[in-house]
Enzyme design. Structure first.
Site, PDB file in Angstrom:
ATOM      1  N   LYS A 182      26.333  40.509  48.433  1.00 31.49           N
ATOM      2  CA  LYS A 182      26.852  40.457  47.106  1.00 31.49           C
ATOM      3  C   LYS A 182      25.728  41.038  46.159  1.00 31.49           C
ATOM      4  CE  LYS A 182      31.125  39.462  48.348  1.00 31.49           C
ATOM      5  NZ  LYS A 182      31.514  38.185  48.947  1.00 31.49           N
TER       6      LYS A 182
HETATM    7  C1  LIG Z   1      32.396  37.288  49.689  1.00 32.61           C
HETATM    8  C2  LIG Z   1      33.705  36.936  49.156  1.00 32.61           C
HETATM    9  C3  LIG Z   1      34.205  35.688  49.431  1.00 32.61           C
HETATM   10  C4  LIG Z   1      33.805  34.311  49.993  1.00 32.61           C
HETATM   11  O1  LIG Z   1      32.038  34.239  49.932  1.00 32.61           O
HETATM   12  P1  LIG Z   1      31.514  33.700  50.937  1.00 32.61           P
HETATM   13  O2  LIG Z   1      30.080  33.290  50.079  1.00 32.61           O
HETATM   14  O3  LIG Z   1      31.271  34.716  51.927  1.00 32.61           O
HETATM   15  O4  LIG Z   1      32.097  32.340  51.345  1.00 32.61           O
HETATM   16  C5  LIG Z   1      35.708  35.226  48.930  1.00 32.61           C
HETATM   17  N1  LIG Z   1      36.352  36.207  48.433  1.00 32.61           N
HETATM   18  C6  LIG Z   1      35.851  37.430  48.422  1.00 32.61           C
HETATM   19  C7  LIG Z   1      36.940  38.507  47.714  1.00 32.61           C
HETATM   20  C8  LIG Z   1      34.812  37.940  48.864  1.00 32.61           C
HETATM   21  O5  LIG Z   1      34.384  39.175  48.801  1.00 32.61           O
END
Ligand SMILES: *Cc1c(COP(=O)(O)O)cnc(C)c1O
Length: 365
Positions: A182
């Site tokens: 991210k």
């Molecule tokens: C990355 C993501 C998540 C979840 O995040 P994690 O930290 O991997 O649990 C939830 N929703 C969306 C749209 C994402 O891209």
């Protein structure tokens, strides 16, 4: 030439120093100065009154749903085109996900479909900001008109602003992910933001096993351990110190892709002029006549790693409905994510575009 990956975190600032400092201090669980400083930094970036760090972006959504009182017997409206965590959180809260279609222009939840899906059981709407785009303001208007809570899954859009205001302010709670790929990462991590004092206090309490915020070992409601560690927060603080630089580079990468692929037939999300996107993963649809999986295969063969966009949730075995949600299904079939990490060079972007264009020519159905 080595393969160009889709994502690599950029950890070139104070990340290592802060982690070492956290470890040496002995504060390696969820108490410690880095958690407080990281939460303050999230407030500074987002302008939210409250920011609460949690252990990942998936539990952030569950925590938010739980704290707006979503539970058994409730329905939550969610786009079928999303990462599965959005949907699983609804199930974990004991509620039923109600899948709706998305719009071709921005790939996000269709306000008209939301309006049609509201029933007396609808407890919340869970719109999701994906890739470059942010949820239409109309969704928040609909929620307000019906008195329904909104939990916005903003996992992918930390750093995105709308008319200068950070995304998430129109929701009751917005959630972020700080997974390794991210825009800002803590390894595994997440956060919720809210401008509602009472709701924020509840979010903070429930993330810590429902323990009273001023009386140790006194628990007056059901809670969970969703706390972020001080070590993760140390990485996150170092990341946010560089967030302007990371965002500027990601925006430049996205602009270069759009320029280079303008005549390629690739179709990007439309983003309104007042939105300044964090450009998480540059994604686009291959032309209808191209075979997406074949394009990806050829790109891999030529040293460029890509990802398909998400599959529709209503096609997953545990959520399978007999719905046809044609726009989401088409986007899911044609979408592809390109390398988009902050340390990607312009030369690498140009090479990705060259390889993609060649693959498009030969991967016609
Ligand atoms: C990355 C993501 C998540 C979840 O995040 P994690 O930290 O991997 O649990 C939830 N929703 C969306 C749209 C994402 O891209």
């Amino acid at each position: 030439m080595p393969t160009i990956p889709v994502y690599v975190p950029s950890l070139t600032g104070n990340e290592v120093d802060y982690v070492m400092d956290a470890v040496r201090s002995g504060w390696i669980s969820s108490l410690g100065q880095y958690v407080d400083r990281f939460e303050q930094a999230i407030k500074d970036v987002t302008g939210a009154r409250h920011a609460i760090a949690v252990s990942n972006g998936s539990v952030a959504i569950h925590l938010a749903l739980h704290c707006v009182d979503v539970g058994p017997g409730d329905e939550v409206i969610v786009p079928t085109f999303t990462y599965i965590a959005s949907v699983n959180a609804i199930t974990l809260a004991g509620a039923r996900p109600v899948f709706v279609d998305v719009r071709m222009e921005d790939w996000l939840i269709d306000p008209a479909a939301v309006e049609d899906a509201i029933t007396p059981r609808t407890k919340a709407i869970l719109p999701v900001d994906l890739y470059s785009a942010v949820v239409s303001p109309a969704v928040f208007d609909i929620a307000k008109a019906h008195g329904i809570a909104v939990v916005e899954d903003s996992a992918e859009v930390f750093g995105t602003t709308i008319g200068g205001t950070h995304v998430g302010h129109a929701a009751d709670v917005a959630t972020f992910s700080f997974f390794g790929n991210k825009t800002v990462t803590t390894g595994e991590g997440g956060a919720v933001i809210s401008n509602d004092d009472a709701l924020a206090a509840r979010l903070r309490k429930v993330k810590g096993q429902g323990q009273s915020l001023d009386k140790r070992y006194w628990h007056d409601e059901v809670g969970f351990n969703y706390r972020m560690t001080n070590i993760c927060a140390a990485i996150g603080l170092a990341q946010i110190e560089r967030v302007d630089q990371i965002l500027a580079r990601k925006q430049a990468i996205a602009a270069l892709y759009r320029q280079e692929l303008a005549d390629s037939g690739m179709q990007f999300q439309q983003v309104p002029g007042d939105v300044k996107s964090s450009e998480w993963l540059v994604s686009a649809l291959v032309p209808p006549e191209a075979d997406r999986d074949e394009v990806m295969r050829q790109m891999a063969e030529n040293g460029v790693d890509t990802r398909p966009v998400f599959y529709c949730a209503h096609h997953m075995p545990m959520y399978a409905t007999r719905q046809t949600l044609p726009v989401a299904e088409e986007i899911s079939r044609r979408g592809i994510s390109l390398p988009s990490f902050p340390d990607l060079t312009d030369d690498q972007v140009l090479r990705v575009c060259e390889v993609l264009k060649a693959a498009l020519l030969s991967a016609r159905r």
